[in-house]
Design a protein around this motif. Structure first.
Motif, PDB file in Angstrom:
ATOM      1  N   GLN A   1      24.718  72.769  66.154  1.00 58.58           N
ATOM      2  CA  GLN A   1      24.417  71.991  64.944  1.00 58.58           C
ATOM      3  C   GLN A   1      23.032  71.357  64.968  1.00 58.58           C
ATOM      4  O   GLN A   1      22.636  70.726  63.991  1.00 58.58           O
ATOM      5  CB  GLN A   1      25.480  70.901  64.754  1.00 58.58           C
ATOM      6  CG  GLN A   1      26.847  71.453  64.375  1.00 58.58           C
ATOM      7  CD  GLN A   1      27.871  70.363  64.173  1.00 58.58           C
ATOM      8  OE1 GLN A   1      28.856  70.259  64.897  1.00 58.58           O
ATOM      9  NE2 GLN A   1      27.647  69.522  63.183  1.00 58.58           N
ATOM     10  N   ARG A   2      22.297  71.532  66.061  1.00 61.47           N
ATOM     11  CA  ARG A   2      20.958  70.963  66.120  1.00 61.47           C
ATOM     12  C   ARG A   2      20.031  71.667  65.141  1.00 61.47           C
ATOM     13  O   ARG A   2      20.104  72.888  64.943  1.00 61.47           O
ATOM     14  CB  ARG A   2      20.415  71.092  67.535  1.00 61.47           C
ATOM     15  CG  ARG A   2      21.151  70.236  68.547  1.00 61.47           C
ATOM     16  CD  ARG A   2      20.789  70.580  69.967  1.00 61.47           C
ATOM     17  NE  ARG A   2      19.352  70.506  70.187  1.00 61.47           N
ATOM     18  CZ  ARG A   2      18.786  70.745  71.371  1.00 61.47           C
ATOM     19  NH1 ARG A   2      19.540  71.080  72.410  1.00 61.47           N
ATOM     20  NH2 ARG A   2      17.477  70.648  71.505  1.00 61.47           N
ATOM     21  N   VAL A   3      19.172  70.916  64.502  1.00 61.36           N
ATOM     22  CA  VAL A   3      18.227  71.485  63.550  1.00 61.36           C
ATOM     23  C   VAL A   3      17.331  72.509  64.238  1.00 61.36           C
ATOM     24  O   VAL A   3      16.999  73.552  63.664  1.00 61.36           O
ATOM     25  CB  VAL A   3      17.398  70.365  62.891  1.00 61.36           C
ATOM     26  CG1 VAL A   3      16.246  70.945  62.068  1.00 61.36           C
ATOM     27  CG2 VAL A   3      18.285  69.497  62.012  1.00 61.36           C
ATOM     28  N   SER A   4      16.946  72.237  65.470  1.00 59.04           N
ATOM     29  CA  SER A   4      16.095  73.156  66.215  1.00 59.04           C
ATOM     30  C   SER A   4      16.811  74.451  66.577  1.00 59.04           C
ATOM     31  O   SER A   4      16.183  75.414  67.014  1.00 59.04           O
ATOM     32  CB  SER A   4      15.577  72.479  67.481  1.00 59.04           C
ATOM     33  OG  SER A   4      16.646  72.105  68.324  1.00 59.04           O
TER      34      SER A   4
ATOM     35  N   GLY B   1      20.856  74.577  62.821  1.00 53.61           N
ATOM     36  CA  GLY B   1      21.918  73.803  62.197  1.00 53.61           C
ATOM     37  C   GLY B   1      21.380  72.741  61.251  1.00 53.61           C
ATOM     38  O   GLY B   1      20.175  72.669  60.972  1.00 53.61           O
ATOM     39  N   ILE B   2      22.273  71.884  60.777  1.00 57.14           N
ATOM     40  CA  ILE B   2      21.877  70.813  59.851  1.00 57.14           C
ATOM     41  C   ILE B   2      22.023  69.434  60.478  1.00 57.14           C
ATOM     42  O   ILE B   2      21.835  68.424  59.809  1.00 57.14           O
ATOM     43  CB  ILE B   2      22.705  70.872  58.552  1.00 57.14           C
ATOM     44  CG1 ILE B   2      24.199  70.646  58.844  1.00 57.14           C
ATOM     45  CG2 ILE B   2      22.475  72.190  57.830  1.00 57.14           C
ATOM     46  CD1 ILE B   2      25.038  70.455  57.594  1.00 57.14           C
ATOM     47  N   GLY B   3      22.359  69.383  61.756  1.00 56.64           N
ATOM     48  CA  GLY B   3      22.582  68.093  62.387  1.00 56.64           C
ATOM     49  C   GLY B   3      23.964  67.556  62.069  1.00 56.64           C
ATOM     50  O   GLY B   3      24.832  68.252  61.524  1.00 56.64           O
TER      51      GLY B   3
ATOM     52  N   TRP C   1      21.780  60.193  60.028  1.00 54.55           N
ATOM     53  CA  TRP C   1      21.615  61.627  60.261  1.00 54.55           C
ATOM     54  C   TRP C   1      21.117  61.823  61.682  1.00 54.55           C
ATOM     55  O   TRP C   1      20.127  61.205  62.092  1.00 54.55           O
ATOM     56  CB  TRP C   1      20.627  62.208  59.256  1.00 54.55           C
ATOM     57  CG  TRP C   1      20.346  63.675  59.436  1.00 54.55           C
ATOM     58  CD1 TRP C   1      21.249  64.647  59.763  1.00 54.55           C
ATOM     59  CD2 TRP C   1      19.081  64.327  59.320  1.00 54.55           C
ATOM     60  NE1 TRP C   1      20.636  65.868  59.852  1.00 54.55           N
ATOM     61  CE2 TRP C   1      19.295  65.713  59.578  1.00 54.55           C
ATOM     62  CE3 TRP C   1      17.786  63.898  59.005  1.00 54.55           C
ATOM     63  CZ2 TRP C   1      18.267  66.644  59.550  1.00 54.55           C
ATOM     64  CZ3 TRP C   1      16.757  64.827  58.976  1.00 54.55           C
ATOM     65  CH2 TRP C   1      17.005  66.188  59.245  1.00 54.55           C
TER      66      TRP C   1
ATOM     67  N   PRO D   1      19.739  64.737  63.665  1.00 49.21           N
ATOM     68  CA  PRO D   1      19.297  66.138  63.691  1.00 49.21           C
ATOM     69  C   PRO D   1      19.247  66.730  65.093  1.00 49.21           C
ATOM     70  O   PRO D   1      19.373  67.942  65.262  1.00 49.21           O
ATOM     71  CB  PRO D   1      17.903  66.080  63.061  1.00 49.21           C
ATOM     72  CG  PRO D   1      17.434  64.683  63.308  1.00 49.21           C
ATOM     73  CD  PRO D   1      18.649  63.819  63.290  1.00 49.21           C
ATOM     74  N   GLU D   2      19.043  65.874  66.102  1.00 47.87           N
ATOM     75  CA  GLU D   2      18.922  66.300  67.494  1.00 47.87           C
ATOM     76  C   GLU D   2      19.588  65.250  68.389  1.00 47.87           C
ATOM     77  O   GLU D   2      19.816  64.117  67.973  1.00 47.87           O
ATOM     78  CB  GLU D   2      17.449  66.448  67.893  1.00 47.87           C
ATOM     79  CG  GLU D   2      16.680  67.499  67.132  1.00 47.87           C
ATOM     80  CD  GLU D   2      17.061  68.912  67.548  1.00 47.87           C
ATOM     81  OE1 GLU D   2      17.543  69.090  68.691  1.00 47.87           O
ATOM     82  OE2 GLU D   2      16.867  69.838  66.742  1.00 47.87           O
TER      83      GLU D   2
END
Length: 428
Positions: free
Chosen positions: A343-346, A349-351, A383, A385-386
């Motif tokens: 789910q990580r943006v990197s 994913g969208i966080g 939020w 994100p990471e």
């Protein structure tokens, strides 16, 4: 503008030290050195380990930057925020672990010129299920306070946190069973204030978790602080900044209370977690006794406050519950939101998103003494994100009966205040 040059410098260093895991890169682990030492660089910061003797040095930190705006319901009040953007915290946090029994922790806040030293203690864990700690640490009181400020549901703790003392220098002992904890200690003043000047306090906290499994947790707690002071100690005061550190002043404030002889605080805790849902509440009652004046005994001042809050993780697991700390008194608390790898943006994913709501109140009026009262309703969105990054947005609506100890327009009549606070939070 950012408040201090030291904090601005720490900002640059912090951004450079954000672990590579936050940017989507692999963890870096150095080669084994001539003495078996190894350097690791990941989402927990820099970690240097030595196998013989078993020694680990972790260098972590946190950086919280706030931005916001506020408006009052009536005209003529002083400016709300002197700065609309400010560094809330800029912490350097080395922790040294020696074998299984010793932990040395230190935290320094470059953005706080008044109380820069936070945790600064030595902990020994040589007895079964027991931790002995000496140094500057949190007093064992209030679930909300003992939770890390990285992990609280909102940008700031509730109005009731005005009754909780900052970290103090002292000695504490903590013990735990399978579903219960107990911690107690003796404390003076904060290390940044030279230890003396605030009397001597005895504090204790006990918790039990009648329900304790992976998906469901029920937490109950009771805590108390008794502080005895002398006439030569510093003045005593209680105040709160309306759940936003950017405010130039407190709306409810006792002002300096001279000749406080005793200060007693009792707090009750409740928390329930079911999957991604967390409910939490506390009530705190405080009594202030003063030395006898020329006209006879002064009345005892009784104050109270509390909060009820709820948080829901929309697309992730609920917050974990930790029974024991590395050292100090932070037993039985809820940790932060976990960001799974996928789910990580990197990683595409969208966080993870979390919503929260809170009602909190404080009443500093007692027996003709009018220090004010406040009621706040707060809505929050976070939020993640990471694993090392959190963005927070809070909307706060407060209704204030200001302190009569204020001598300006603030004290004339009740008013409401609407506040928006955002935070960029980096931690490792």
């Amino acid at each position: 503008m950012i408040k201090t040059r030291r904090a601005a410098a720490f900002l640059a260093v912090s951004l450079a030290l954000v672990p590579p895991a936050s940017a989507g890169n692999d963890t870096f682990e150095g080669m084994v050195g001539p003495y078996g030492e190894r350097l690791r660089y990941d989402e927990k910061g820099l970690t240097l380990t030595f196998p013989d003797p078993d020694v680990t040095l972790n260098i972590g930190g946190r950086l919280h930057i706030d931005a916001g705006a506020a408006g009052f319901s009536r005209r003529g009040l002083p400016e709300a925020f002197p700065d609309n953007v400010a560094v809330r915290r800029s912490w350097f946090e080395p922790t040294l672990t020696i074998g299984r029994d010793w932990v040395i922790a230190f935290q320094y806040d470059f953005s706080d010129p008044v109380l820069p030293i936070n945790d600064a203690f030595v902990a020994w864990k040589g007895l079964p299920d027991t931790i002995l700690t000496l140094g500057n640490m949190k007093v064992p009181f209030s679930l909300e306070w003992l939770q890390s400020n990285n992990d609280t549901l909102f940008a700031e703790r509730s109005l009731a946190n005005a009754f909780v003392p900052d970290r103090r220098f002292g000695f504490a002992i903590g013990h735990h069973g399978q579903a219960w904890t107990a911690a107690a200690g003796v404390f003076g003043n904060a290390a940044s204030n030279g230890i003396s000047g605030d009397g001597v306090a005895v504090a204790a906290r006990a918790t039990v978790a009648p329900i304790l499994n992976e998906d469901e947790i029920l937490h109950l707690g009771l805590a108390g602080i008794y502080r005895r002071r002398s006439r030569s100690d510093d003045d005593f005061s209680l105040s709160t900044q309306a759940e936003a550190s950017l405010f130039a002043r407190s709306f409810v404030d006792t002002g300096d209370l001279p000749d406080v002889a005793q200060a007693t605080r009792i707090g009750a805790e409740f928390a329930y977690r079911n999957g991604p849902l967390l409910l939490q509440a506390e009530y705190i009652h405080a009594e202030i006794e003063r030395f006898e004046g020329l006209g006879g005994p002064l009345p005892v001042l009784s104050f109270q406050g509390g909060y009820v809050e709820a948080g829901l993780v929309l697309n992730g697991k609920g917050r974990s519950y930790t029974m024991t700390p590395q050292g100090g008194t932070t037993y039985a608390t809820f940790k932060g939101v976990i960001v799974p790898e996928g789910q990580r943006v990197s990683r595409g994913g969208i966080g993870v998103f979390e919503v929260a709501a809170r009602y909190s109140s404080i009443d500093l009026n007692a027996r003709g003494f009018r220090a004010g009262s406040e009621r706040d309703v707060t809505l929050g969105l976070s939020w993640y994100p990471e694993p090392n990054l959190r963005l927070i947005a809070n909307y706060i609506h407060g209704r204030v009966q200001p302190s009569e100890t204020q001598s300006d327009a603030l004290s004339r009549t009740s008013f409401s205040v609407d506040t928006i606070i955002t935070r960029l939070q980096i931690y490792w």
